[in-house]
Design a protein around this motif. Structure first.
Motif, PDB file in Angstrom:
ATOM      1  N   TYR A   7       0.838  -1.208   0.000  1.00 26.24           N
ATOM      2  CA  TYR A   7       0.000   0.000   0.000  1.00 26.24           C
ATOM      3  C   TYR A   7       0.868   1.252   0.000  1.00 26.24           C
ATOM      4  O   TYR A   7       0.600   2.213  -0.730  1.00 26.24           O
ATOM      5  CB  TYR A   7      -0.920  -0.020   1.222  1.00 26.24           C
ATOM      6  N   ILE A   8       1.936   1.228   0.804  1.00 26.45           N
ATOM      7  CA  ILE A   8       2.836   2.379   0.868  1.00 26.45           C
ATOM      8  C   ILE A   8       3.546   2.581  -0.467  1.00 26.45           C
ATOM      9  O   ILE A   8       3.671   3.706  -0.971  1.00 26.45           O
ATOM     10  CB  ILE A   8       3.863   2.194   1.998  1.00 26.45           C
ATOM     11  N   LEU A   9       4.032   1.490  -1.066  1.00 25.68           N
ATOM     12  CA  LEU A   9       4.718   1.592  -2.357  1.00 25.68           C
ATOM     13  C   LEU A   9       3.782   2.100  -3.447  1.00 25.68           C
ATOM     14  O   LEU A   9       4.164   2.923  -4.289  1.00 25.68           O
ATOM     15  CB  LEU A   9       5.282   0.230  -2.771  1.00 25.68           C
ATOM     16  N   ALA A  10       2.558   1.600  -3.447  1.00 20.70           N
ATOM     17  CA  ALA A  10       1.624   1.916  -4.532  1.00 20.70           C
ATOM     18  C   ALA A  10       1.013   3.310  -4.403  1.00 20.70           C
ATOM     19  O   ALA A  10       0.713   3.952  -5.415  1.00 20.70           O
ATOM     20  CB  ALA A  10       0.516   0.870  -4.591  1.00 20.70           C
ATOM     21  N   HIS A  11       0.829   3.780  -3.157  1.00 22.48           N
ATOM     22  CA  HIS A  11       0.112   5.055  -2.968  1.00 22.48           C
ATOM     23  C   HIS A  11       0.963   6.154  -2.342  1.00 22.48           C
ATOM     24  O   HIS A  11       0.555   7.317  -2.338  1.00 22.48           O
ATOM     25  CB  HIS A  11      -1.126   4.822  -2.101  1.00 22.48           C
ATOM     26  N   HIS A  12       2.117   5.791  -1.793  1.00 25.96           N
ATOM     27  CA  HIS A  12       3.038   6.757  -1.193  1.00 25.96           C
ATOM     28  C   HIS A  12       2.352   7.597  -0.122  1.00 25.96           C
ATOM     29  O   HIS A  12       2.425   8.837  -0.114  1.00 25.96           O
ATOM     30  CB  HIS A  12       3.642   7.665  -2.265  1.00 25.96           C
ATOM     31  N   HIS A  13       1.696   6.928   0.813  1.00 31.24           N
ATOM     32  CA  HIS A  13       1.074   7.599   1.941  1.00 31.24           C
ATOM     33  C   HIS A  13       1.976   7.512   3.165  1.00 31.24           C
ATOM     34  O   HIS A  13       2.745   6.568   3.318  1.00 31.24           O
ATOM     35  CB  HIS A  13      -0.285   6.967   2.258  1.00 31.24           C
ATOM     36  N   LYS A  14       1.843   8.475   4.042  1.00 30.05           N
ATOM     37  CA  LYS A  14       2.619   8.482   5.268  1.00 30.05           C
ATOM     38  C   LYS A  14       2.147   7.380   6.210  1.00 30.05           C
ATOM     39  O   LYS A  14       1.017   6.883   6.101  1.00 30.05           O
ATOM     40  CB  LYS A  14       2.515   9.845   5.953  1.00 30.05           C
ATOM     41  N   ASN A  15       3.026   7.036   7.167  1.00 28.54           N
ATOM     42  CA  ASN A  15       2.720   5.937   8.079  1.00 28.54           C
ATOM     43  C   ASN A  15       1.433   6.161   8.865  1.00 28.54           C
ATOM     44  O   ASN A  15       0.655   5.218   9.088  1.00 28.54           O
ATOM     45  CB  ASN A  15       3.883   5.728   9.057  1.00 28.54           C
ATOM     46  N   ARG A  16       1.195   7.388   9.291  1.00 29.05           N
ATOM     47  CA  ARG A  16      -0.011   7.629  10.090  1.00 29.05           C
ATOM     48  C   ARG A  16      -1.281   7.457   9.261  1.00 29.05           C
ATOM     49  O   ARG A  16      -2.317   7.029   9.772  1.00 29.05           O
ATOM     50  CB  ARG A  16       0.042   9.026  10.709  1.00 29.05           C
ATOM     51  N   VAL A  17      -1.205   7.792   7.978  1.00 27.22           N
ATOM     52  CA  VAL A  17      -2.368   7.604   7.095  1.00 27.22           C
ATOM     53  C   VAL A  17      -2.623   6.117   6.873  1.00 27.22           C
ATOM     54  O   VAL A  17      -3.762   5.651   6.942  1.00 27.22           O
ATOM     55  CB  VAL A  17      -2.145   8.315   5.744  1.00 27.22           C
ATOM     56  N   VAL A  18      -1.558   5.365   6.625  1.00 22.36           N
ATOM     57  CA  VAL A  18      -1.688   3.918   6.443  1.00 22.36           C
ATOM     58  C   VAL A  18      -2.147   3.268   7.737  1.00 22.36           C
ATOM     59  O   VAL A  18      -2.996   2.366   7.742  1.00 22.36           O
ATOM     60  CB  VAL A  18      -0.343   3.310   5.991  1.00 22.36           C
ATOM     61  N   GLY A  19      -1.604   3.719   8.866  1.00 24.37           N
ATOM     62  CA  GLY A  19      -2.005   3.174  10.158  1.00 24.37           C
ATOM     63  C   GLY A  19      -3.481   3.376  10.437  1.00 24.37           C
ATOM     64  O   GLY A  19      -4.153   2.485  10.986  1.00 24.37           O
ATOM     65  N   PHE A  20      -4.014   4.530  10.032  1.00 25.52           N
ATOM     66  CA  PHE A  20      -5.441   4.796  10.212  1.00 25.52           C
ATOM     67  C   PHE A  20      -6.275   3.809   9.392  1.00 25.52           C
ATOM     68  O   PHE A  20      -7.298   3.291   9.853  1.00 25.52           O
ATOM     69  CB  PHE A  20      -5.755   6.234   9.802  1.00 25.52           C
ATOM     70  N   LYS A  23      -5.788   0.276  10.998  1.00 22.72           N
ATOM     71  CA  LYS A  23      -6.015   0.227  12.456  1.00 22.72           C
ATOM     72  C   LYS A  23      -4.750  -0.200  13.195  1.00 22.72           C
ATOM     73  O   LYS A  23      -4.778  -1.049  14.085  1.00 22.72           O
ATOM     74  CB  LYS A  23      -7.172  -0.728  12.781  1.00 22.72           C
ATOM     75  N   ARG A  24      -3.626   0.397  12.802  1.00 20.75           N
ATOM     76  CA  ARG A  24      -2.343   0.141  13.460  1.00 20.75           C
ATOM     77  C   ARG A  24      -1.669   1.483  13.741  1.00 20.75           C
ATOM     78  O   ARG A  24      -1.986   2.489  13.107  1.00 20.75           O
ATOM     79  CB  ARG A  24      -1.415  -0.718  12.577  1.00 20.75           C
ATOM     80  N   SER A  25      -0.732   1.481  14.657  1.00 23.33           N
ATOM     81  CA  SER A  25      -0.007   2.710  14.957  1.00 23.33           C
ATOM     82  C   SER A  25       1.010   3.000  13.857  1.00 23.33           C
ATOM     83  O   SER A  25       1.443   2.101  13.124  1.00 23.33           O
ATOM     84  CB  SER A  25       0.714   2.585  16.305  1.00 23.33           C
ATOM     85  N   GLY A  26       1.414   4.258  13.748  1.00 18.12           N
ATOM     86  CA  GLY A  26       2.418   4.623  12.770  1.00 18.12           C
ATOM     87  C   GLY A  26       3.725   3.911  13.021  1.00 18.12           C
ATOM     88  O   GLY A  26       4.434   3.549  12.080  1.00 18.12           O
ATOM     89  N   LYS A  27       4.050   3.679  14.286  1.00 19.47           N
ATOM     90  CA  LYS A  27       5.284   2.962  14.633  1.00 19.47           C
ATOM     91  C   LYS A  27       5.242   1.532  14.119  1.00 19.47           C
ATOM     92  O   LYS A  27       6.235   1.006  13.592  1.00 19.47           O
ATOM     93  CB  LYS A  27       5.472   2.972  16.142  1.00 19.47           C
ATOM     94  N   THR A  28       4.081   0.888  14.260  1.00 22.07           N
ATOM     95  CA  THR A  28       3.921  -0.490  13.778  1.00 22.07           C
ATOM     96  C   THR A  28       4.028  -0.545  12.257  1.00 22.07           C
ATOM     97  O   THR A  28       4.669  -1.437  11.693  1.00 22.07           O
ATOM     98  CB  THR A  28       2.571  -1.066  14.228  1.00 22.07           C
ATOM     99  N   VAL A  29       3.412   0.420  11.596  1.00 21.51           N
ATOM    100  CA  VAL A  29       3.473   0.468  10.129  1.00 21.51           C
ATOM    101  C   VAL A  29       4.923   0.602   9.676  1.00 21.51           C
ATOM    102  O   VAL A  29       5.374  -0.091   8.748  1.00 21.51           O
ATOM    103  CB  VAL A  29       2.628   1.638   9.586  1.00 21.51           C
ATOM    104  N   SER A  30       5.675   1.495  10.309  1.00 21.17           N
ATOM    105  CA  SER A  30       7.081   1.690   9.959  1.00 21.17           C
ATOM    106  C   SER A  30       7.875   0.399  10.165  1.00 21.17           C
ATOM    107  O   SER A  30       8.702   0.030   9.319  1.00 21.17           O
ATOM    108  CB  SER A  30       7.672   2.812  10.808  1.00 21.17           C
ATOM    109  N   LYS A  31       7.647  -0.267  11.271  1.00 23.87           N
ATOM    110  CA  LYS A  31       8.349  -1.518  11.566  1.00 23.87           C
ATOM    111  C   LYS A  31       8.060  -2.570  10.500  1.00 23.87           C
ATOM    112  O   LYS A  31       8.967  -3.219   9.980  1.00 23.87           O
ATOM    113  CB  LYS A  31       7.936  -2.030  12.939  1.00 23.87           C
ATOM    114  N   TYR A  32       6.785  -2.737  10.158  1.00 24.77           N
ATOM    115  CA  TYR A  32       6.404  -3.743   9.167  1.00 24.77           C
ATOM    116  C   TYR A  32       6.983  -3.415   7.798  1.00 24.77           C
ATOM    117  O   TYR A  32       7.403  -4.311   7.055  1.00 24.77           O
ATOM    118  CB  TYR A  32       4.879  -3.838   9.073  1.00 24.77           C
ATOM    119  N   PHE A  33       6.976  -2.117   7.453  1.00 23.77           N
ATOM    120  CA  PHE A  33       7.494  -1.709   6.146  1.00 23.77           C
ATOM    121  C   PHE A  33       8.961  -2.093   6.013  1.00 23.77           C
ATOM    122  O   PHE A  33       9.379  -2.686   5.010  1.00 23.77           O
ATOM    123  CB  PHE A  33       7.310  -0.202   5.953  1.00 23.77           C
ATOM    124  N   HIS A  34       9.757  -1.766   6.995  1.00 26.16           N
ATOM    125  CA  HIS A  34      11.181  -2.051   6.933  1.00 26.16           C
ATOM    126  C   HIS A  34      11.475  -3.547   7.006  1.00 26.16           C
ATOM    127  O   HIS A  34      12.431  -4.019   6.370  1.00 26.16           O
ATOM    128  CB  HIS A  34      11.916  -1.304   8.053  1.00 26.16           C
TER     129      HIS A  34
END
Length: 294
Positions: A7-20, A23-34
């Motif tokens: 989702y991040i690669l395809a839409h280039h949204h920030k972690n907080r937007v993806v987290g919303f 239903k995950r925190s921005g920190k979790t999104v960042s961790k999963y992405f990396h």
């Protein structure tokens, strides 16, 4: 994890937007992405295309003229975020802050080799020389070659068009027919080499994160470019029809080789220039004979 990553690669949204959305925190999104990014890098050998030369028996109208050709290569700019002190080195001729990415693809639009990271001010030829001399860089067996544009040196392993002669495909849109062997060679060369330009176009259309500077450090941005190219290959292998390619078509366009010695330099060559001229003459004579113009 994979869904958030894609989702991040395809839409280039920030972690907080993806987290919303997930239903995950921005920190979790960042961790999963990396974690997904590192996992893809670790298994990258599974994704790159093994080059296959054009066979002597080929009847493909675009490639049959270029026996033993492995594909095409070119450079493209992908905008990146860098430190203020590094911006002059990454500034392109158009004033953008970008990395100069070398892409090498096969005849069926799959990436064989990708080298991101060079500063945007770097000449394409220098990037290619670096790729050829790297320990795990681009391997070009002797006797084989890639198609390149006029910005590169015409030398062993890299076949460039004739300079000073019409070349681009839109030069032939008005029904103009070639009048010389050099023009015919350039027309066919452009038709075949266009595959790398389509690869880059498809790549940027699919992955929005490559269309504008991402929010990550430069090392991560280089890895993102690698991974987007790897996913491009995966999609090409697994999908018979690529909807993004069909969308791109609606817009006008401005054998194993590991047993050979490899080319380890990029230099002009009189013998290579003579071979190109002979090839152009052969192509021209064959085309005229087929049209009854002998």
């Amino acid at each position: 994890m994979v869904a958030m990553f894609l989702y991040i690669l395809a839409h280039h949204h920030k972690n907080r937007v993806v987290g919303f959305s997930f239903k995950r925190s921005g920190k979790t999104v960042s961790k999963y992405f990396h974690e997904c990014l590192k996992a893809m890098i670790r298994c990258q050998k599974e994704f790159w295309k093994t080059p296959e030369p054009v066979l002597e028996t080929s009847i493909d109208p675009r490639w049959k003229w270029f026996k033993k050709c492995l594909g095409a290569l070119d450079g493209t700019y992908i905008r990146v975020r860098v430190r203020e002190a590094d911006k002059p080195r990454y500034r392109t001729r158009k004033g953008e802050i970008a990395t100069n990415v070398l892409g090498v693809c096969s005849q069926d639009m799959q990436f064989i080799y990708v080298l991101p990271g060079w500063e945007g001010s770097t000449h394409d030829g220098r990037v290619l020389r670096d790729a050829v001399t790297r320990r795990n860089g681009l391997k070009v067996p002797n006797g084989y070659y890639y198609l390149v544009d006029a910005g590169y040196t015409n030398g062993q392993g890299f076949l460039a068009p004739f300079r000073g002669t019409r070349y681009h495909l839109n030069d032939w849109d008005d029904g103009h027919l070639p009048n010389t062997p050099e023009e015919f060679f350039n027309m066919k060369h452009s038709s075949a080499r266009n595959v790398i330009e389509r690869c880059f176009g498809l790549l940027k259309m699919r992955w929005a994160i490559l269309r504008s500077p991402s929010f990550y450090d430069l090392k991560t941005q280089r890895r993102i470019i690698y991974v987007c190219c790897m996913l491009h290959n995966f999609i090409r292998k697994e999908m018979n029809i690529d909807p993004v390619e069909n969308e791109m078509n609606n817009f006008p366009e401005n054998h194993t080789t590991t047993n050979y010695n490899y080319i380890n330099s990029v230099e002009s060559s009189n013998s290579w220039t003579t071979w190109r001229q002979n090839l152009a003459e052969e192509m021209w004579n064959t085309w005229r004979a087929n049209r009854g113009l002998g």
